[in-house]
Design an enzyme around this catalytic site. Structure first.
Site, PDB file in Angstrom:
ATOM      1  N   TYR A   1       0.848  -1.193   0.000  1.00  0.00           N
ATOM      2  CA  TYR A   1       0.000   0.000   0.000  1.00  0.00           C
ATOM      3  C   TYR A   1       0.887   1.248   0.000  1.00  0.00           C
ATOM      4  O   TYR A   1       2.051   1.192   0.412  1.00  0.00           O
ATOM      5  CB  TYR A   1      -0.897  -0.056   1.245  1.00  0.00           C
ATOM      6  CG  TYR A   1      -1.842   1.108   1.376  1.00  0.00           C
ATOM      7  CD1 TYR A   1      -2.876   1.284   0.460  1.00  0.00           C
ATOM      8  CD2 TYR A   1      -1.700   2.021   2.415  1.00  0.00           C
ATOM      9  CE1 TYR A   1      -3.729   2.358   0.573  1.00  0.00           C
ATOM     10  CE2 TYR A   1      -2.564   3.097   2.539  1.00  0.00           C
ATOM     11  CZ  TYR A   1      -3.567   3.264   1.618  1.00  0.00           C
ATOM     12  OH  TYR A   1      -4.411   4.332   1.728  1.00  0.00           O
TER      13      TYR A   1
ATOM     14  N   THR B   1       1.532   3.693   1.787  1.00  0.00           N
ATOM     15  CA  THR B   1       2.297   4.140   2.954  1.00  0.00           C
ATOM     16  C   THR B   1       3.256   3.080   3.492  1.00  0.00           C
ATOM     17  O   THR B   1       3.952   3.325   4.475  1.00  0.00           O
ATOM     18  CB  THR B   1       1.347   4.509   4.111  1.00  0.00           C
ATOM     19  OG1 THR B   1       0.601   3.342   4.450  1.00  0.00           O
ATOM     20  CG2 THR B   1       0.407   5.639   3.736  1.00  0.00           C
ATOM     21  N   LYS B   2       3.273   1.896   2.899  1.00  0.00           N
ATOM     22  CA  LYS B   2       4.061   0.806   3.494  1.00  0.00           C
ATOM     23  C   LYS B   2       5.541   0.884   3.080  1.00  0.00           C
ATOM     24  O   LYS B   2       5.901   1.642   2.185  1.00  0.00           O
ATOM     25  CB  LYS B   2       3.431  -0.538   3.128  1.00  0.00           C
ATOM     26  CG  LYS B   2       1.986  -0.703   3.689  1.00  0.00           C
ATOM     27  CD  LYS B   2       1.960  -0.864   5.168  1.00  0.00           C
ATOM     28  CE  LYS B   2       0.662  -0.754   5.930  1.00  0.00           C
ATOM     29  NZ  LYS B   2      -0.575  -1.253   5.451  1.00  0.00           N
ATOM     30  N   ASN B   3       6.389   0.075   3.724  1.00  0.00           N
ATOM     31  CA  ASN B   3       7.846   0.196   3.540  1.00  0.00           C
ATOM     32  C   ASN B   3       8.282  -0.032   2.091  1.00  0.00           C
ATOM     33  O   ASN B   3       9.252   0.551   1.647  1.00  0.00           O
ATOM     34  CB  ASN B   3       8.591  -0.790   4.451  1.00  0.00           C
ATOM     35  CG  ASN B   3       8.527  -0.374   5.904  1.00  0.00           C
ATOM     36  OD1 ASN B   3       7.813   0.563   6.253  1.00  0.00           O
ATOM     37  ND2 ASN B   3       9.280  -1.051   6.750  1.00  0.00           N
ATOM     38  N   LEU B   4       7.590  -0.929   1.397  1.00  0.00           N
ATOM     39  CA  LEU B   4       7.786  -1.092  -0.052  1.00  0.00           C
ATOM     40  C   LEU B   4       6.444  -0.742  -0.658  1.00  0.00           C
ATOM     41  O   LEU B   4       5.426  -1.329  -0.268  1.00  0.00           O
ATOM     42  CB  LEU B   4       8.178  -2.534  -0.382  1.00  0.00           C
ATOM     43  CG  LEU B   4       8.537  -2.852  -1.847  1.00  0.00           C
ATOM     44  CD1 LEU B   4       9.370  -4.114  -1.934  1.00  0.00           C
ATOM     45  CD2 LEU B   4       7.337  -2.961  -2.758  1.00  0.00           C
TER      46      LEU B   4
END
Ligand SMILES: *Cc1c(COP(=O)(O)O)cnc(C)c1O
Length: 402
Positions: free
Chosen positions: A197, A199-202
């Site tokens: 998603y 906002t996620k780290n990847l």
């Protein structure tokens, strides 16, 4: 409302000492990601295809799992996993109350009953003692959530799972890259679901991945991911002439697209550097907030490598005259974006009214729920941004000291 790009421009021109805008999150998409998407658009193959296959291979090899199945989201991956292992009506699935609604909603979608357990006060991960209390003859699976990117206590959870023959499906939406006792998250339980998603780290905009070492599950997962049509159904639009297909199961439309996969391949290559930057920013937070008595900093157990998806501090409310929401509001007025991860599921109308949960059944999550604030943590943040956030946190909590 200014666009993200405008806000990005605005805060990249900021200098130290002044008021700043530090949003909660800005995605880190560079020219290489943009070029990869454009190239995919020009290739003529834009949905699931060769890039998705390559992303799956590279992702599996990155975490060290035997197989990876790319999906349209982590929510899709969780549902696919629960459906794939055969969760049936009446089956109970235990998960943490301190999570995003998708973790429990997918249990319901698969026909199961979500059974919520409390967290431990140090890491806010699933408490094995409460999990053991909540196991019944109907329990079929455990869904630990690696909260904020700190791996859950897997040895204790596996012990319970083994004793009661439970499947372990991890919600690793926050946990890339993370390790537990030297083993990468993604190789620990039966199935692990990741989120890409925005906002996620990847990040691939939207996207998810399911990893597993169970060869016997992989065909089922791939088939059900794309309508339940016979294997590699997407190839019917290639030049291989395989137009004929069979429907083996009323499956889902949960595939990734090659546009997302192209983005993901670039992000995966950058992931070690992105992770290093997160660690540096977290180090700064620890240095700059270490002496602010009014807040409690995140705790990290020795046996883990933390993915640092979120930097969650807790207010020591007993030292303050105001509630958490007021602190967040004043941070917002100072230009600092924050979030709460999460309002526990047992406090939301649906779960509370359907199951009759009371806050005192989840003492640690209920207590944390009033105190937690997620501070900005993203790779495009500058060191000066962290300094500014910490100055504002310090100023605001000091002003409201009892
Ligand atoms: C973001 C998130 C999800 C959902 O991920 P999507 O890819 O948006 O479906 C699930 N669980 C947790 C804990 C999350 O933070």
């Amino acid at each position: 409302m200014s666009s993200v790009v405008e806000r990005q421009k605005r805060f990249s021109g900021q200098t130290a000492g002044q008021r700043r805008e530090v949003p909660f999150y800005v995605p880190d998409i560079g020219e290489a990601e943009i070029a990869a998407v454009v190239e995919t658009l020009r290739s003529g193959w834009i949905t699931i295809g060769p890039r998705t296959q390559e992303f799956e291979k590279c992702f599996a090899s990155f975490v060290g799992a035997s197989y990876a199945v790319a999906t349209s989201s982590c929510t899709a991956a969780l549902h696919l996993a629960l459906d794939g292992v055969g969760i049936q009506p009446g089956d109970e699935v235990i998960t943490s109350t301190l999570t995003f609604t998708a973790t429990a909603a997918t249990i319901l979608h698969a026909g199961g009953k979500p059974v919520l357990a409390d967290v431990t006060p140090d890491t806010l991960n699933l408490d094995p003692v409460d999990v053991a209390r909540k196991v019944s003859s109907r329990t079929r699976a455990l869904v630990p959530v690696h909260y904020a990117g700190h791996p859950a206590p897997m040895d204790e959870l596996f012990e319970i799972a083994q004793a009661h023959s439970l499947v372990v499906i991890e919600d690793a939406a926050h946990a890339l890259p993370a390790s537990y006792k030297g083993r990468r998250v993604g190789t620990l339980g039966d199935l692990t679901a990741f989120s890409f998603y925005a906002t996620k780290n990847l990040c691939t905009g939207e996207g998810g991945m399911l990893t597993t070492n169970h060869e016997e599950l992989v065909d089922t997962l791939r088939t059900r991911r794309l309508h339940g049509m016979s294997r590699d159904a997407w190839r019917r639009y290639s030049n291989e002439g395989q137009w004929r297909y069979d429907v083996l199961y009323p499956g889902f439309k949960y595939n990734m697209t090659d546009l997302n996969a192209a983005l993901g391949l670039v992000q995966l290559r950058r992931l070690p550097q992105l992770h290093e930057r997160r660690r540096e920013l977290v180090q700064r937070y620890f240095e700059l907030l270490g002496d602010v008595e009014e807040i409690q900093l995140p705790q990290v157990r020795r046996e883990v490598e933390h993915a640092w998806h979120l930097f969650v501090v807790r207010l020591r409310l007993e030292m303050l005259r105001v509630h958490r929401d007021r602190v967040m509001e004043e941070l917002r007025e100072a230009g600092v974006g924050t979030q709460v991860h999460f309002i526990p599921l047992h406090m939301h109308s649906y779960y509370r009214d359907t199951y009759g949960f009371r806050p005192d059944e989840f003492p640690f999550a209920s207590d944390a729920a009033e105190r937690i604030i997620s501070l900005p943590l993203f790779t495009r943040m500058s060191d000066e941004d962290v300094v500014y956030v910490c100055e504002q946190v310090r100023r605001i909590v000091r002003a409201h000291r009892r």
